[in-house]
Design a protein around this motif. Structure first.
Motif, mmCIF file in Angstrom:
data_model
loop_
_atom_site.group_PDB
_atom_site.id
_atom_site.type_symbol
_atom_site.label_atom_id
_atom_site.label_comp_id
_atom_site.label_asym_id
_atom_site.label_seq_id
_atom_site.Cartn_x
_atom_site.Cartn_y
_atom_site.Cartn_z
ATOM 1 N N GLY A 138 1.565 40.951 26.406
ATOM 2 C CA GLY A 138 0.741 41.101 25.216
ATOM 3 C C GLY A 138 0.019 42.429 25.180
ATOM 4 O O GLY A 138 0.555 43.471 25.538
ATOM 5 N N GLU A 139 -1.234 42.387 24.739
ATOM 6 C CA GLU A 139 -2.078 43.583 24.702
ATOM 7 C C GLU A 139 -2.655 43.801 26.094
ATOM 8 O O GLU A 139 -3.417 42.977 26.598
ATOM 9 C CB GLU A 139 -3.196 43.387 23.679
ATOM 10 N N CYS A 140 -2.308 44.914 26.736
ATOM 11 C CA CYS A 140 -2.675 45.115 28.133
ATOM 12 C C CYS A 140 -3.333 46.479 28.322
ATOM 13 O O CYS A 140 -2.906 47.470 27.726
ATOM 14 C CB CYS A 140 -1.427 45.012 29.014
ATOM 15 N N PHE A 141 -4.398 46.507 29.124
ATOM 16 C CA PHE A 141 -5.020 47.781 29.478
ATOM 17 C C PHE A 141 -5.539 47.707 30.904
ATOM 18 O O PHE A 141 -5.648 46.625 31.494
ATOM 19 C CB PHE A 141 -6.153 48.139 28.505
ATOM 20 N N GLU A 142 -5.824 48.853 31.482
ATOM 21 C CA GLU A 142 -6.328 48.901 32.846
ATOM 22 C C GLU A 142 -7.495 49.867 32.939
ATOM 23 O O GLU A 142 -7.590 50.829 32.175
ATOM 24 C CB GLU A 142 -5.220 49.317 33.813
ATOM 25 N N VAL A 143 -8.399 49.587 33.876
ATOM 26 C CA VAL A 143 -9.552 50.449 34.104
ATOM 27 C C VAL A 143 -9.705 50.692 35.601
ATOM 28 O O VAL A 143 -9.456 49.800 36.420
ATOM 29 C CB VAL A 143 -10.865 49.841 33.537
ATOM 30 N N MET A 144 -10.075 51.917 35.962
ATOM 31 C CA MET A 144 -10.358 52.238 37.353
ATOM 32 C C MET A 144 -11.737 51.696 37.707
ATOM 33 O O MET A 144 -12.708 51.896 36.983
ATOM 34 C CB MET A 144 -10.324 53.747 37.551
ATOM 35 N N PHE A 165 -4.379 40.437 27.119
ATOM 36 C CA PHE A 165 -4.663 39.383 26.151
ATOM 37 C C PHE A 165 -3.335 38.935 25.570
ATOM 38 O O PHE A 165 -2.580 39.731 25.019
ATOM 39 C CB PHE A 165 -5.583 39.885 25.041
ATOM 40 N N LEU A 166 -3.054 37.641 25.701
ATOM 41 C CA LEU A 166 -1.776 37.093 25.251
ATOM 42 C C LEU A 166 -2.005 36.063 24.161
ATOM 43 O O LEU A 166 -2.927 35.248 24.246
ATOM 44 C CB LEU A 166 -1.027 36.444 26.421
ATOM 45 N N ALA A 167 -1.167 36.096 23.147
ATOM 46 C CA ALA A 167 -1.166 35.086 22.095
ATOM 47 C C ALA A 167 0.272 34.618 21.904
ATOM 48 O O ALA A 167 1.209 35.405 22.073
ATOM 49 C CB ALA A 167 -1.725 35.653 20.793
ATOM 50 N N PRO A 168 0.480 33.339 21.588
ATOM 51 C CA PRO A 168 1.839 32.811 21.455
ATOM 52 C C PRO A 168 2.678 33.616 20.462
ATOM 53 O O PRO A 168 2.232 33.934 19.364
ATOM 54 C CB PRO A 168 1.611 31.382 20.942
ATOM 55 N N SER A 169 3.872 33.984 20.868
ATOM 56 C CA SER A 169 4.813 34.710 20.017
ATOM 57 C C SER A 169 6.201 34.570 20.616
ATOM 58 O O SER A 169 6.377 33.964 21.680
ATOM 59 C CB SER A 169 4.430 36.199 19.916
ATOM 60 N N LYS A 170 7.188 35.158 19.973
ATOM 61 C CA LYS A 170 8.559 35.071 20.500
ATOM 62 C C LYS A 170 8.707 35.840 21.807
ATOM 63 O O LYS A 170 9.650 35.601 22.567
ATOM 64 C CB LYS A 170 9.552 35.599 19.470
ATOM 65 N N ASN A 171 7.779 36.753 22.083
ATOM 66 C CA ASN A 171 7.849 37.547 23.307
ATOM 67 C C ASN A 171 6.878 37.092 24.387
ATOM 68 O O ASN A 171 6.954 37.558 25.520
ATOM 69 C CB ASN A 171 7.578 39.027 22.995
ATOM 70 N N VAL A 172 5.942 36.217 24.031
ATOM 71 C CA VAL A 172 4.918 35.777 24.977
ATOM 72 C C VAL A 172 4.885 34.245 24.982
ATOM 73 O O VAL A 172 4.578 33.628 23.967
ATOM 74 C CB VAL A 172 3.527 36.325 24.612
#
Length: 223
Positions: A138-144, A165-172
């Motif tokens: 889904g929507e992904c980010f990273e922080v040091m 952050f993941l929400a139900p979809s054909k890819n998640v």
């Protein structure tokens, strides 16, 4: 952290309910908290006893008791309460309210969920949030992260917190929206396998290093 979530109906027009959500956050601890992510979602559900269309008329089936397995119908609203990299000082309070509409002919239950991913403030600030395009995450980010001894002892200098952050979809393939947080070494590249990342960082106890909290409240829509 004290979290209070509320849903209320503020108006109605035909089959559309005008709703207001409210989220109150308070850092009741003695330490400052750095925010990896803090957001809310409003999701809609339909129970087995919801009104069903029959031709051009509507027939009402008997309602059933609320159950967690009520059918998920979709994500109605999503928003951030605090941007990644923000913080809450001891005793600080935050109030957020928002409005949205819900059609009661397709839904009969609303759920407001608050997702918090925070870490005790250390000797320094969080780094900037950068995208980590991980397939299926889904929507992904990273922080040091700053120099946190518990994490550094396991993962070395400059470990990274990765949030998706993941929400139900054909890819998640998740049943409802979900916020995940895990920790990886600084030299771990985003394209590497997520399962192996989690295995490699498995010695880090997230409840010693971060607080991942979920709070939810439900509201029943009348026909």
């Amino acid at each position: 952290m004290n979290t209070v979530a509320e849903l209320e109906q503020v108006g109605r027009r035909d089959d559309v309910a005008h709703m207001r959500g409210t989220v109150r956050l308070e850092n009741v601890g003695t330490e400052g908290l750095d925010v990896l992510d803090a957001r809310y979602t409003v999701t809609g559900f339909r129970s087995a006893g919801h009104m069903q269309e029959k031709g051009k008329t509507w027939a009402v089936r008997p309602r059933v008791a609320w159950k967690d397995e009520s059918g998920y119908k979709g994500l109605i609203d999503v928003g951030r309460l605090i941007q990644p990299g923000g913080h809450l000082t001891p005793g600080q309070k935050l109030l957020t309210s928002f409005a949205f509409d819900a059609k009661n002919r397709t839904l009969d239950k609303l759920r407001l969920t608050v997702f918090l991913s925070v870490i005790t403030h250390g000797a320094g600030n969080l780094g900037p949030a950068e995208n980590c395009n991980l397939k299926g995450k889904g929507e992904c980010f990273e922080v040091m992260l700053p120099g946190e001894n518990i994490i550094r002892d396991t993962l070395g200098d400059g470990p990274i917190a990765r949030v998706s952050f993941l929400a139900p979809s054909k890819n998640v393939s998740v049943p409802v929206p979900l916020l995940e947080t895990w920790f990886v070494p600084a030299n771990w590249h985003a394209e590497k396998d997520v399962k192996e990342e989690k295995r490699h960082a498995g010695d880090v106890d997230p409840y010693r290093t971060s607080r991942r909290m979920t709070t939810s409240v439900e509201y029943r829509l009348d026909p």
